[in-house]
Design an enzyme around this catalytic site. Structure first.
Site, PDB file in Angstrom:
ATOM      1  N   ALA A 199     -29.571   6.140   1.261  1.00 54.20           N
ATOM      2  CA  ALA A 199     -29.594   5.769  -0.158  1.00 54.20           C
ATOM      3  C   ALA A 199     -30.392   4.482  -0.320  1.00 54.20           C
ATOM      4  CB  ALA A 199     -28.176   5.579  -0.675  1.00 54.20           C
ATOM      5  N   LYS A 251     -31.795   9.019  -7.494  1.00 55.94           N
ATOM      6  CA  LYS A 251     -30.565   8.225  -7.548  1.00 55.94           C
ATOM      7  C   LYS A 251     -30.629   7.285  -8.745  1.00 55.94           C
ATOM      8  CE  LYS A 251     -28.125   4.519  -5.142  1.00 55.94           C
ATOM      9  NZ  LYS A 251     -28.036   3.646  -3.970  1.00 55.94           N
TER      10      LYS A 251
END
Ligand code: FAD
Length: 505
Positions: A53, A81
């Site tokens: 991430a 994201k």
């Protein structure tokens, strides 16, 4: 010394994880043929490879290298994201979102969140999250690139990616090798120092080969083969503030909420669990404090909380939160895990690789290794680390959970003065104090303060109290409605991603 004659002729990057290949790609792009770049890595040792991430600046890294978003997402099986959802962090049963972007758009001189606070005091039940365009889209499983027109609410959010770190390293390897980087497969055994300067002279491989260079980049991971193994630089341990010291990670088949355009972090008794959805699988891990749970229990907790079938055996990782005393020592610069590690709560490690590379290029040395450059690099890098550290501690310190020893300890711990000041200002009047080189801006701090239930005691005196409540309530209501309407008009995350990656294939 004459700069032309003193130019660095050769760089050796030790390690081929995300840090090594990001460095190799960026150096080959920036230096071209001027300098021989070699990377040594050992397949036998492997990489950590769980960094999946990221935060929005990663887009700048790819853009600078000329990597198209569609190619990148296709090659790394990545997804979009929009932020991180925190579940059970403030207290059990509570959730909030840390969005990329801002909370709404100001309509007068008073900060939007002050209007939200005034409306809330007057009885409004609209959550702060509803003033975030990122959450409006994320909660509906929607995604589209932000608009550039500043009048639109769709200009108020930002985005990053989830991706498979192993595939990203492989992608960057192809990029770097195409630009002249030579890769050496082998295991570093010893590191030789110059007797006079104490600089690294060469590394020796276990099979007897030897690699000389003018300048060394240590990307060897937690081992820190050069920066610590050879130069004994020292490590500052921050475990008293960030107590998690292990993680168990496992990918699983996509399930549950599917490929959400956001990361989820769920607090557990002895740490927290991440959920990172990619195109082909979901990444999961339990980051925990080994004083409060055994490895077996942590693994069992993780395996019991997966969305789908596990796709491999769980993998255990140990770490000590903190940083090297200096990141650049003599002719060695440490980038990636070799430079230090803060747990992945806000996805900052790959970003720190990126800022390390940016500083390396900004202060690229000659063979005289000017202390002026080295000191400035270290000063900036240390400050960047400390700013992120404070933001991470904020999540732990502000918990109201008292159901487990870890959370009770965190709520009671002494924190850095720099952070205590920020918490005090927010608590008093909702003021968001900025410090130089803060990576996370006011909206991020606001999300965590409010999300962790640190509600201010007073309001902004600039709000006209006689009119504030009604005007603020109207403003807040319109804003959240405009965002919901905009989000409903966006494509689903899956369809946007498919269209993007297929159109460029
Ligand atoms: P490594 O991946 O460990 O690579 C080290 C390299 O050095 C390897 O190629 C290895 O072969 C080589 N090497 C080591 N010793 C030798 C030797 N003797 N001879 C030759 N070669 C050698 N970051 C994020 O941004 N987002 C996240 O979500 C995230 N999640 C994480 C979760 C966990 C549990 C952990 C531990 C980290 C996470 N990170 C995350 C951090 C991220 O994984 C790392 O920053 C990133 O992978 C960079 O690692 P690295 O390249 O520095 O080290």
């Amino acid at each position: 010394m004459d700069d032309t004659n003193a130019a660095i002729r050769s760089v050796l990057i030790v390690g081929g994880g995300t840090a090594g290949w990001m460095t190799a790609a960026a150096l080959s792009h920036a230096l071209g043929e001027r300098c021989q770049i070699t990377l040594v890595e050992s397949d036998e040792i492997g990489t950590v490879g769980v960094g999946e991430a990221t935060i929005p600046p990663i887009r700048l890294f790819n853009d600078t290298l000329g990597i198209a978003e569609a190619d990148f997402l296709r090659e790394t099986k990545g997804s979009f994201k929009l932020g991180i959802e925190f579940v059970d962090w403030a207290k059990l049963g509570h959730r909030y979102f840390h969005p990329f972007g801002t909370f709404g758009k100001p309509f007068d001189l008073v900060a939007v969140h002050q209007h939200w606070l005034a409306a809330r005091a007057a009885g409004s039940t609209i959550p702060l999250d509803d003033l975030s365009m990122a959450w409006a889209a994320a909660s509906r499983g929607r995604f589209a690139a932000p608009m550039t027109d500043p009048r639109s609410v769709a200009s108020t959010f930002d985005y990053a990616y989830h991706f498979d770190a192993g595939l990203y390293a492989a992608f960057l390897r192809r990029y770097a090798e195409a630009r002249g980087v030579s890769r050496v497969e082998g295991r570093v055994g010893d590191v030789a120092l110059h007797g006079e300067t104490g600089h690294v002279a060469h590394v020796g491989l276990r099979d007897g080969r030897r690699i000389d260079a003018d300048f060394f980049v240590d990307c060897s991971g937690f081992r820190g083969l050069l920066i610590e193994g050879a130069l004994a630089t020292g490590y500052e341990d921050w475990a008293h503030w960030l107590p998690c010291d292990r993680a168990v990670a496992v990918p699983c088949a996509t399930g549950g909420d599917g490929m959400t355009p956001y990361t989820r972090s769920t607090a557990r008794a002895a740490g927290w669990q991440w959920r990172i959805p990619l195109q082909h699988r979901t990444g999961n891990g339990y980051v925990y404090c080994s004083r409060h749970i055994s490895d077996d229990e942590a693994t069992a907790t993780l395996m019991a909380n997966l969305d789908g079938e596990a796709l491999s055996e769980p993998r255990l990782l140990r770490f000590t939160t903190g940083r090297r005393r200096t990141f650049w020592n003599r002719n060695v610069i440490a980038i990636g895990l070799a430079s230090g590690f803060m747990e992945p709560l806000e996805s900052t490690s790959i970003h720190l690789i990126q800022t390390g590379i940016a500083k390396l290029l900004a202060y690229f040395p000659t063979r005289d290794f000017s202390p002026l450059l080295i000191d400035e690099y270290n000063r900036v890098a240390i400050t960047e680390y400390e700013r992120i550290r404070d933001f991470l501690i904020l999540h732990y310190k502000l918990t109201s959970r008292d159901d487990a020893p870890l959370w009770r300890d965190c709520a009671a711990m002494t924190i850095p003065d720099t952070l205590a000041l920020k918490i005090a200002h927010f608590r008093q009047g909702g003021r968001l104090i900025a410090r130089d080189m803060d990576l996370f801006g006011p909206a991020s701090w606001l999300a965590v303060h409010i999300g962790q239930l640190n509600h201010p005691l007073g309001s902004d005196p600039l709000l006209d109290s006689s009119k504030a409540a009604a005007a603020s309530t109207t403003f807040i209501g319109r804003l959240s409605e405009a965002m919901a309407t905009m989000a409903r008009s966006m494509p689903t995350h899956e369809s946007y991603l498919q269209r993007l990656t297929r159109s460029m294939a």
